[in-house]
Design a protein around this motif. Sequence first.
Motif, PDB file in Angstrom:
ATOM      1  N   CYS A  16       0.828  -1.208   0.000  1.00 37.02           N
ATOM      2  CA  CYS A  16       0.000   0.000   0.000  1.00 37.02           C
ATOM      3  C   CYS A  16       0.860   1.254   0.000  1.00 37.02           C
ATOM      4  O   CYS A  16       2.038   1.225   0.362  1.00 37.02           O
ATOM      5  CB  CYS A  16      -0.956  -0.006   1.191  1.00 37.02           C
ATOM      6  N   SER A  17       0.242   2.334  -0.400  1.00 36.21           N
ATOM      7  CA  SER A  17       0.939   3.620  -0.452  1.00 36.21           C
ATOM      8  C   SER A  17       1.420   4.052   0.922  1.00 36.21           C
ATOM      9  O   SER A  17       2.447   4.729   1.033  1.00 36.21           O
ATOM     10  CB  SER A  17       0.020   4.692  -1.048  1.00 36.21           C
ATOM     11  N   HIS A  18       0.731   3.624   1.971  1.00 30.76           N
ATOM     12  CA  HIS A  18       1.126   4.018   3.325  1.00 30.76           C
ATOM     13  C   HIS A  18       2.511   3.481   3.666  1.00 30.76           C
ATOM     14  O   HIS A  18       3.298   4.156   4.339  1.00 30.76           O
ATOM     15  CB  HIS A  18       0.106   3.510   4.355  1.00 30.76           C
ATOM     16  N   ILE A  19       2.822   2.289   3.190  1.00 27.76           N
ATOM     17  CA  ILE A  19       4.139   1.690   3.436  1.00 27.76           C
ATOM     18  C   ILE A  19       5.190   2.360   2.566  1.00 27.76           C
ATOM     19  O   ILE A  19       6.265   2.724   3.043  1.00 27.76           O
ATOM     20  CB  ILE A  19       4.089   0.168   3.210  1.00 27.76           C
ATOM     21  N   LEU A  20       4.884   2.528   1.297  1.00 29.37           N
ATOM     22  CA  LEU A  20       5.874   3.091   0.378  1.00 29.37           C
ATOM     23  C   LEU A  20       6.093   4.588   0.558  1.00 29.37           C
ATOM     24  O   LEU A  20       7.228   5.051   0.507  1.00 29.37           O
ATOM     25  CB  LEU A  20       5.470   2.809  -1.067  1.00 29.37           C
TER      26      LEU A  20
END
Length: 92
Positions: A16-20
């Motif tokens: 997910c974008s939250h991790i990246l």
Amino acid sequence: MKFSFVEKPDTAVITCSHILENKDPILFVSHDEDDGMWQFLCGADHDISDARVISLKEVFLLDRTIGVLAEMPQGCTATRSSLCDEWKIEQR
């Protein structure tokens, strides 16, 4: 920890974008039963716009602690509350 997944390092996985983008920790991992796809997520609510496809090696380099899940069977999920916690694996 060395890369120990049986899948090739360039295998596509979902994150997910939250991790990246936010550098949130990986707190939820799914090894899907129907297609064998791996998902490495932060545990927050997501919609399709948050999904990102990267390589298994890329996600491993972001968080090597996922290596302990390399042999997790298809149809299982793993969760933890923080990076310091042990993974809890469950069959779906």
